[in-house]
Write a protein that holds these residues in place. Structure first.
Motif, PDB file in Angstrom:
ATOM      1  N   THR A  37     -22.404   0.054  18.927  1.00 43.33           N
ATOM      2  CA  THR A  37     -21.904  -1.077  19.710  1.00 43.33           C
ATOM      3  C   THR A  37     -21.882  -2.322  18.824  1.00 43.33           C
ATOM      4  N   TYR A  38     -21.140  -3.321  19.281  1.00 37.79           N
ATOM      5  CA  TYR A  38     -21.088  -4.594  18.564  1.00 37.79           C
ATOM      6  C   TYR A  38     -21.037  -5.718  19.590  1.00 37.79           C
ATOM      7  N   LYS A  98      -8.660   0.303  23.078  1.00 36.82           N
ATOM      8  CA  LYS A  98      -8.479   1.425  24.011  1.00 36.82           C
ATOM      9  C   LYS A  98      -9.826   1.950  24.492  1.00 36.82           C
ATOM     10  N   LEU A  99     -10.812   2.053  23.579  1.00 36.78           N
ATOM     11  CA  LEU A  99     -12.127   2.585  23.936  1.00 36.78           C
ATOM     12  C   LEU A  99     -12.813   1.712  24.980  1.00 36.78           C
ATOM     13  N   ASN A 100     -12.578   0.402  24.924  1.00 34.75           N
ATOM     14  CA  ASN A 100     -13.232  -0.526  25.853  1.00 34.75           C
ATOM     15  C   ASN A 100     -12.348  -0.945  27.031  1.00 34.75           C
ATOM     16  N   GLY A 101     -11.141  -0.335  27.123  1.00 32.55           N
ATOM     17  CA  GLY A 101     -10.264  -0.628  28.254  1.00 32.55           C
ATOM     18  C   GLY A 101      -9.809  -2.075  28.317  1.00 32.55           C
ATOM     19  N   LYS A 123      -8.964 -13.696  25.002  1.00 37.02           N
ATOM     20  CA  LYS A 123      -9.895 -14.321  25.958  1.00 37.02           C
ATOM     21  C   LYS A 123     -11.249 -13.608  25.997  1.00 37.02           C
ATOM     22  N   LEU A 124     -11.549 -12.808  24.983  1.00 34.48           N
ATOM     23  CA  LEU A 124     -12.801 -12.058  24.992  1.00 34.48           C
ATOM     24  C   LEU A 124     -13.980 -13.015  24.794  1.00 34.48           C
ATOM     25  N   PRO A 125     -14.971 -12.962  25.672  1.00 39.23           N
ATOM     26  CA  PRO A 125     -16.071 -13.938  25.625  1.00 39.23           C
ATOM     27  C   PRO A 125     -17.109 -13.611  24.545  1.00 39.23           C
ATOM     28  N   VAL A 153     -20.318  -7.017  24.742  1.00 37.00           N
ATOM     29  CA  VAL A 153     -20.753  -5.850  23.982  1.00 37.00           C
ATOM     30  C   VAL A 153     -19.608  -4.827  23.960  1.00 37.00           C
ATOM     31  N   LEU A 154     -19.168  -4.490  22.768  1.00 34.12           N
ATOM     32  CA  LEU A 154     -18.067  -3.551  22.596  1.00 34.12           C
ATOM     33  C   LEU A 154     -18.580  -2.205  22.130  1.00 34.12           C
TER      34      LEU A 154
END
Length: 233
Positions: free
Chosen positions: A184-185, A212-215, A223-225, A229-230
């Motif tokens: 994860t990151y 794709k893995l995180n939808g 807009k990713l905050p 956690v990815l």
């Protein structure tokens, strides 16, 4: 001869210990992979090939108490573990199917060679696979474990991206690492999926795999905050 030590570590020093008893001998096997052929009118010839991977065999003991010949301390990280703790750690490494790191350091041969220009120190630091590990309890030794550990040099390999520069194909070398890739990151200020893919996966174009893995929708990419956690492939 100065003090020397043997160290085994795993996953970028996540696990690390010094062999508590230095082996009396260290067998290092270096061999070639040449092949012989018979040529009409010439006879047998020998084709020299690349050398085989270095093999190392260590025979020693995991002691159950502090004998005078034990080289680790009683406190701190470099402390004497219980014999079965060493065994369980090595078994865990074998099950991971990941390379470990073997380090031999601190050997000084000063005064033992007539040629003063010869190097006085010898050190060895290599990634290795555990080829075999056998151990036994020694009768009448208060729980000491005798063991034999066979290692083989591990060479990191992976596909490298190729770029065409002025009609010439060039590869981007990647630094080898025996540390397991993170699963994860957590996003930080200034991060985006491209920069994360470049830093973690070695190729910014793989950001679509993370997306794709995180939808994550295309409209959400900018807009990713911070703190999100990815999951990583």
């Amino acid at each position: 001869m100065e003090e020397y030590g043997f160290f085994l570590s795993f996953n970028g020093l996540e696990d690390l210990f010094r062999l508590p008893v230095n082996p009396e001998t260290l067998e290092i096997k270096e061999s070639g992979d040449s092949k012989s052929y018979t040529i009409v009118g010439l006879g047998e010839i020998n084709a020299i090939a690349y050398p085989k991977l270095t093999e190392i065999t260590i025979d020693s003991v995991f002691p159950a108490q502090h004998y005078p010949f034990v080289v680790v301390g009683k406190k701190g990280q470099n402390r004497l573990l219980r014999p079965f703790e060493y065994v369980l750690m090595i078994q865990k490494w074998m099950k991971s199917r990941r390379p470990i790191r073997f380090v031999l350091s601190g050997v000084s041969l000063k005064g033992e060679r007539e040629d003063s220009s010869a190097p006085n120190d010898f050190a060895l630091n290599m990634a290795a696979s555990i080829e075999s590990f056998s151990w036994k309890l020694s009768a009448g030794t208060s729980g000491d474990i005798e063991y034999s550990l066979s290692l083989k040099k591990y060479v990191f390999y992976q596909a490298s991206p190729v770029k065409i520069v002025k009609g010439e194909a060039k590869t981007e070398p990647k630094r080898a690492s025996d540390k397991t890739a993170p699963k994860t990151y957590t996003m930080k200020a200034g991060d985006n999926l491209w920069s994360i893919a470049k830093k973690i996966l070695g190729d910014g174009q793989k950001y679509k795999v993370i997306q794709k893995l995180n939808g994550i929708k295309d409209s959400e990419l900018k807009k990713l905050p911070i703190g999100k956690v990815l999951k990583l492939p």
